[in-house]
Design a protein around this motif. Structure first.
Motif: not given
Lengths: 251, 251
Positions: B219, A2, A203, A199, B215-216, B212-213
């Motif tokens: 995470x 990111x 998104x 995000x 993944x985050x 990105x979203x």
DNA sequence: CAGGATGCTATACACGTGATCAGTCAGCCG
DNA sequence: CGGCTGACTGATCACGTGTATAGCATCCTG
């Protein structure tokens, strides 16, 4: 990954060494710090004290407080541009990320926030620089396919910048007990609960239906009451660069 | 149809009539106007002049400038809540839309902007009210399927509010030559080129990839180094209401 | 008709602010 | 050395500000 949103810290060259420096420059440095920490309402006597000079010397060198601020503005803008050009050399850098890196950069960021907070022409100048930078980053991101194209890049740029800086400013204003360093530290740690909403919004958007957007776009291209009665229907007003031909909706 | 974003004007009950009013109330009314127009730095003598009373009478009634401001804050908040509850009765009303309607509402909006601008606890209070309102509207919109659900409604609420008010504030600060009425007028006409970017962002988002979203989020649910070394990985920190179970990605 | 409370004014005070100015000192050039 | 220029200081001024105080008018009440 990111990295566009936040980024590892980076070493930023510190400003000139604190002490041993011509008095004039020292005053300027201290003034930038003071303005960032306490706002432009800070008494010149405070600046004088922290720079270890007399009050008179400041006016002797700069003429007036306004002139001092003008010079500080210019200097901060100069350093900001330095950071900016340095950032384009180093790939994968996003403005806020770099600005929140520890070092002199925090003064820059907070100073800009203060300048926007103070409003007026200086605020416009700083914002213009931010938009300008965002333009580069955005163009690159669109070109690389990371970000969708917009029907009006310029308007989106401006809006996103105002939005981002505005949110930052609000956050800044509502935590006056934090020092500049503590403030940017609180930004750096994702502690502020903004990453996830950002995000999500970036998104998935917010709305479930395309109806509003499509309606508005078609409305923009052929405004309803083309004859008289200009009152209820605000003119489509493609004043700036007319929105480019609408790209395929999902492109 | 985009009524959630902007809306026809609506008659808002004006505040008490300007003149013939007990002096105390008159002072309060004028103070609200002055604070909205010139900020809280406005001299009490200006308020006194516009209210056609002596300076001493203000302190006689309110004790101090701070106390006067406190009372104005309370009154504005009261009227804001009145507008808000009135809005939930009338369906399809969005805060900004109602606030930009001509009438006394412009003073309310600009006053709130000024309060946020001044920062500190009053700013927090007003923002909290705004978030509170947004919470109702958002819950309703999510329930009706108009707006996507969020993994952390509270964070999104807060972020969207800060963003929206921040953008408004920045716009306000960069046009100090506009009177409050002119300012909200400039908002009412879509002249500010914000409708299209907002609709685009809210409908299509910004990013082309979900990476990105996703993944985050993953995470967030299983932070990497679960053992020691708490430094590089900020704690997942589900401090507030833990993000609800991630809904189906495209839901 | 007292008499007191209340709304209100005018003046003065205290304070912080940025600007000003006379004056000192050091360094440098002729 | 003589003299001048520039950095620098301390005291002072001018001004806008919020606040305090004394006094006046009005009106209700006993």
């Amino acid at each position: 990954m990111y990295s566009i949103l936040f980024m590892r810290t980076a070493e930023v060259p510190d400003g000139p060494s604190p002490a041993d420096l011509t008095a004039r420059a020292r005053i300027r440095e201290v003034a930038i710090e003071c303005f960032a920490e306490e706002g432009f309402g800070v008494p010149m006597r405070t600046i004088a004290a922290r720079a270890e000079v007399s009050l008179g010397l400041i006016t002797h060198h700069f003429g007036s407080k306004a002139a001092l601020r003008t010079e500080c503005d210019a200097e901060v803008l100069r350093r900001y541009h330095a950071l900016k050009t340095e950032a384009i050399a180093d790939p994968s850098a996003y403005l806020l990320a770099r600005l929140t890196a520890p070092g002199t950069a925090v003064s820059i960021l907070v100073y800009i926030l203060r300048a926007i907070h103070a409003g007026g022409r200086p605020a416009r100048i700083f914002l213009e620089s931010l938009v300008e930078h965002a333009r580069d980053v955005m163009a690159e991101s669109v070109a690389s396919g990371l970000v969708r194209a917009s029907r009006d890049e310029e308007a989106r740029l401006r809006y996103l910048t105002y939005q981002a800086m505005g949110a930052l400013l609000v956050q800044f204003l509502t935590t006056p007990e934090l020092t500049p360093d503590e403030f940017v530290a609180s930004l750096r740690d994702g502690r502020s609960d903004t990453i996830l909403p950002v995000l999500e919004l970036y998104t998935e958007g917010l709305l479930t239906s395309r109806a509003m957007l499509d309606d508005y776009v078609s409305y923009l291209w052929e405004p309803p009451s083309a004859s008289a009665d200009p009152d209820p229907a605000p003119a489509p007003a493609p004043e700036r660069t007319a929105p480019s031909a609408p790209p395929p909706p999902t492109a």
